[in-house]
Design an enzyme around this catalytic site. Structure first.
Site, short mmCIF file in Angstrom:
data_model
loop_
_atom_site.label_atom_id
_atom_site.label_comp_id
_atom_site.label_asym_id
_atom_site.label_seq_id
_atom_site.Cartn_x
_atom_site.Cartn_y
_atom_site.Cartn_z
N LYS A 1 0.83 -1.22 0.00
CA LYS A 1 0.00 0.00 0.00
C LYS A 1 0.85 1.26 0.00
CE LYS A 1 -0.93 0.26 5.01
NZ LYS A 1 -0.42 1.61 5.27
N ASP A 2 2.15 1.13 0.30
CA ASP A 2 3.07 2.27 0.27
C ASP A 2 3.81 2.42 -1.05
OD1 ASP A 2 2.47 2.92 2.92
OD2 ASP A 2 4.08 1.64 3.71
N ARG B 1 -6.74 8.86 2.79
CA ARG B 1 -7.91 8.05 2.43
C ARG B 1 -8.83 7.85 3.64
NH1 ARG B 1 -9.16 2.82 4.44
NH2 ARG B 1 -6.92 2.51 4.54
N ARG B 2 -8.26 7.45 4.78
CA ARG B 2 -9.09 7.25 5.98
C ARG B 2 -9.73 8.55 6.44
NH1 ARG B 2 -4.35 3.68 8.44
NH2 ARG B 2 -5.04 1.58 7.89
N ARG C 1 1.01 10.49 12.72
CA ARG C 1 2.01 9.67 12.04
C ARG C 1 2.86 8.91 13.04
NH1 ARG C 1 5.82 12.08 8.02
NH2 ARG C 1 6.26 9.85 7.85
N ARG D 1 1.94 5.56 17.76
CA ARG D 1 0.53 5.96 17.73
C ARG D 1 -0.19 5.54 19.01
NH1 ARG D 1 -1.28 5.24 11.36
NH2 ARG D 1 0.83 5.28 10.54
N CYS E 1 -0.18 9.68 -2.36
CA CYS E 1 -0.65 10.03 -1.02
C CYS E 1 -1.42 11.34 -1.02
CB CYS E 1 0.53 10.11 -0.05
SG CYS E 1 1.17 8.50 0.46
#
Length: 314
Positions: free
Chosen positions: A91-92, A139-140, A157, A163, A250
């Site tokens: 996904k990156d 996206r989220r 981040r 987190r 991104c």
């Protein structure tokens, strides 16, 4: 073709980022290669490479360059011969690789869902009005803003441990991680709940590990072919073609998920404005052989539905 396998004196060098999740993915890759070729652990060397995305943690990804921030230094090391293969969270990954590099090996895909993480709240639907929610994912954030415009969304981040510390410190009441990453870290219990893909469509290629190599490296090609997971490759062919046709980065909130249904691929896609004010969704089916073409067609279909000014943030 006969290949010369690596051995302790001349190990295969596996490049990776240094986060706990990146290392877990590199270790999984090493374990699969060890099993496939009956090699000892010492026949491999894991080389940690710090990327720009790892160094710059105080600014949103879209401000400092997007997806390539997590791959540039690793790919440069591979082109220079300092490493032989590189392990990435798909996904990156940008949709195009630098000249001389190929990405044609995927490990079996993990859980694609997003994880809802909170010390106080059980489910996304239970978040109180106006709650502060942290996420680094455009996206989220766009999906949340679309479904819950009352929420206060803040930049969040760092790796899983960072987190979690932010949640403990009260920076936000909840955040989101990938279930795949938590599972690979043995930390599935961190998730209060997994969010159904019908509620929050995941990022393109979420849950998949990709292994990049030099195009001219026949040994790496043969070794990686032995651990490649064909169904994951078939699903990602549709998803990454969808992303490529949308010029995904991104800076663009895009979601997409392909599933195999017999000899067919079912792809769902979604594009959003960053503020969540508009969302365009669609789906398509095709034969596995036509998955990439179908993904690009679905992207063009969504683009054709976008009103004037939909991409004005670019």
């Amino acid at each position: 073709m006969t290949i010369t396998l690596p051995f302790p004196a001349e190990p295969l060098k596996i490049g990776t980022r240094g986060s706990p999740l990146a290392l877990a993915q590199a270790h999984e890759t090493r374990s699969r290669l060890m099993a496939a070729f009956d090699l000892p652990e010492a026949a491999f060397e894991i080389v940690v490479i710090k990327t720009t995305g790892d160094r710059v943690l105080d600014r949103p990804l879209k401000e400092i360059g997007g997806k390539g921030l997590f791959t540039k230094e690793i790919e440069e090391a591979m082109l220079a011969g300092a490493i032989d293969i590189a392990v990435h969270s798909m996904k990156d990954m940008p949709v195009a690789q630098p000249d001389g590099l190929l990405l044609d090996c995927y490990l079996p895909r993990e859980d694609v869902r997003d994880a809802f993480v909170s010390p106080l709240v059980e489910r996304l639907a239970d978040l109180p009005q106006g709650a502060t929610v942290g996420s680094s994912s455009l996206r989220r954030r766009a999906q949340l803003a679309h479904r819950r415009p009352d929420l206060n969304l803040v930049e969040f981040r760092g790796n899983v441990q960072t987190r979690m510390k932010k949640l403990e410190d009260g920076v936000a009441v909840a955040t989101f991680l990938a279930m795949a990453g938590l599972n690979r870290l043995g930390m599935a219990q961190v998730a209060r709940s997994a969010i159904a893909v019908e509620e929050m469509l995941p990022a393109v290629a979420q849950g998949a590990i990709g292994i990049e190599r030099r195009a001219a490296d026949d040994r790496a090609a043969a070794m990686l072919a032995a651990i490649h997971d064909t169904p994951t490759g078939q699903r990602l062919a549709a998803e990454r073609a969808f992303l490529a046709a949308l010029d995904g980065s991104c800076e663009t909130p895009i979601a997409g998920l392909a599933l195999l249904e017999g000899d067919q691929v079912w792809l769902r896609g979604e594009i959003l404005r960053p503020d969540g004010s508009e969302v365009i969704v669609g789906e398509a089916r095709s034969s596995i052989a036509d998955a990439a073409a179908m993904g690009a067609d679905l992207a063009r279909s969504l683009l054709s539905q976008a009103p004037s000014g939909f991409f004005s943030w670019r």
